[in-house]
Motif scaffolding. Sequence first.
Motif, PDB file in Angstrom:
ATOM      1  N   ASP A 424       0.823  -1.211   0.000  1.00 42.86           N
ATOM      2  CA  ASP A 424       0.000   0.000   0.000  1.00 42.86           C
ATOM      3  C   ASP A 424       0.855   1.258   0.000  1.00 42.86           C
ATOM      4  OD1 ASP A 424      -2.264  -1.532   0.027  1.00 42.86           O
ATOM      5  OD2 ASP A 424      -2.477  -1.488   2.216  1.00 42.86           O
ATOM      6  N   LYS A 425       2.115   1.139   0.407  1.00 45.46           N
ATOM      7  CA  LYS A 425       2.982   2.307   0.481  1.00 45.46           C
ATOM      8  C   LYS A 425       3.650   2.622  -0.860  1.00 45.46           C
ATOM      9  CE  LYS A 425       4.088   1.831   5.411  1.00 45.46           C
ATOM     10  NZ  LYS A 425       5.172   1.680   6.418  1.00 45.46           N
ATOM     11  N   ALA A 426       3.448   1.779  -1.835  1.00 45.72           N
ATOM     12  CA  ALA A 426       4.087   1.992  -3.136  1.00 45.72           C
ATOM     13  C   ALA A 426       3.487   3.210  -3.819  1.00 45.72           C
ATOM     14  CB  ALA A 426       3.918   0.758  -4.012  1.00 45.72           C
ATOM     15  N   PRO A 427       4.317   4.101  -4.366  1.00 46.02           N
ATOM     16  CA  PRO A 427       3.789   5.287  -5.047  1.00 46.02           C
ATOM     17  C   PRO A 427       3.258   4.953  -6.431  1.00 46.02           C
ATOM     18  CG  PRO A 427       6.178   5.260  -5.186  1.00 46.02           C
ATOM     19  CD  PRO A 427       5.787   4.082  -4.346  1.00 46.02           C
ATOM     20  N   GLY A 428       2.251   5.701  -6.869  1.00 52.69           N
ATOM     21  CA  GLY A 428       1.748   5.572  -8.229  1.00 52.69           C
ATOM     22  C   GLY A 428       2.320   6.694  -9.075  1.00 52.69           C
TER      23      GLY A 428
END
Length: 549
Positions: A424-428
Amino acid sequence: MALTAAHWVYLAGVLLIIGVTIARKNVLVPALLATAVTAWVMTGSPIRGIQAIFDASLTAASELFNIFLIIAMVTALLGALRAMKADQRMVTPFQKVMRGGWSAYAVLAVVTYGISLFFWPTPAVPLIGAILVPAAIRAGLPAMGAAMAIAVAGQGMALSSDYVMQVAPGLSATAAGAKASTVADIALVLSLITGVTALVITALMMRRHMKQPSAENLERWEAGVVTDLTPARRLLRRIRSTAQQPTAEPISVEEVAEVVEEEKVPVGATAGPPGNDLPRAPRGGGGGHAGSDDPPSSPGTSEAPETETDDPRVARLSKIFSAGVPLVFVLMIAYLVLGKFDLVPSLEGGDAAALVGGLAAILVIIAVVALEGPKKALTSVGGHVTDGLVFAFRAMGVVLPIAGFFFLGNADFAGKILGYEDTDKAPGLLVDLVTAAARYIPHSGVIVCFGVLIIGMACGLEGSGFSGLPLTGSLAGALGPTVGVDPATLAAVGQMGSVWAGGGVLVAWSSLLVVAGVTRVPVIDLARKAFLPVIAGLVLSTLFAALVL
């Protein structure tokens, strides 16, 4: 949020890949390098950057492998039918309608649109590839023309409106705060404008490549050879010049032979100058000698055991399977239709595609057992499936690293690629870039429409036509009232950009792979050739939305 160095590096990678694509060069190396550098900057670890090259391709493979399997199973089925000559017998009834390349082009577009509108293109395209495409090729339609007709009508025109299932209009309308039915109606109009424009331009592009109806067209296509007519046209100009100038140097036999050899482009390779190390297309056929070092078969031949046309048993099997295979797929379509009315369990999207692949595999087994017997079928069925998988990976495998780079910009996949425990912490990165650019769009109705269109197309670079719809819908709801444009109209425009790009027409690492696979054309070339017709259609439909709706 504020843009970081990783955002700018990723943007530079996107622009590099687009530039290399426009320059008609292979984008594999730029995609690999851009993946490594972007991951390095995102994590601060050069080791993770190197690992990301592998992990990104692996992630893309896991997401796209269902497409590879469908291509493999349909290719295996065509090989099994070819072994008993049922493939040519199967297309005979369509010759009454497909009397030439133009009628074949029209039939492919209409049928693809009709089926895709109800069942989405992914399950529809393999059906068309197994039944209608061989008939269209025999009628004189070039393989690239068939691919473009299917892609524009199915992946583009039908999917961009999604008028029957209304998944796309629902996503757009929810984010824009509009009615789904209103968005669907507007999207239908815009999709027809875009699609008809693209089909007309494509027809103009294909007019010089149409051929006379002939069984040889089908044989050459099945042998895994597509034709690039540019060298031949160059030779023709030289012949004309020589005829007009008696003192000109005569054309040698070696030059003619070189042009003929240059025209033969293996399936899955990008057309280029002679001498390139191009992948060799697998040969279809019954024996299943995958991986053989023998020279490629000539047009009209296959690896199948020789089956004499006057053999009564083979002729009888050919008649049975030429009628039975289309009947099975027609019954499958009927089952899907009944599912729409809740008379049987409903199958949509991936479930319907899985049914197509499973049916194709069962038909391969039945056909080979009937032709060669149970004992030989144990080997031959494996050979057909192997040939299908080899064909799928040779034709489409190069797309995986490219898709991996764009997946790195998607928050849903970036965490897995970078090894984050909490995905969930991965940036888009891509969504962040698009959102940051949205505030610089001037408040003019026409400009806002084109701005939302471009943002939708940028979101589609991920290879998923629907992933960008919440963003374009939100922008439509926010920008529409301020510039006097109906949010439903603006949401439909964004839907056009996102689905036409990522749904499988302009982006090669999308479901366009299925179209390229069943028509046996290079997927990168297909995306390039579809670019001009589709962009022209999108510009026209966006102007219509801004000035008329």
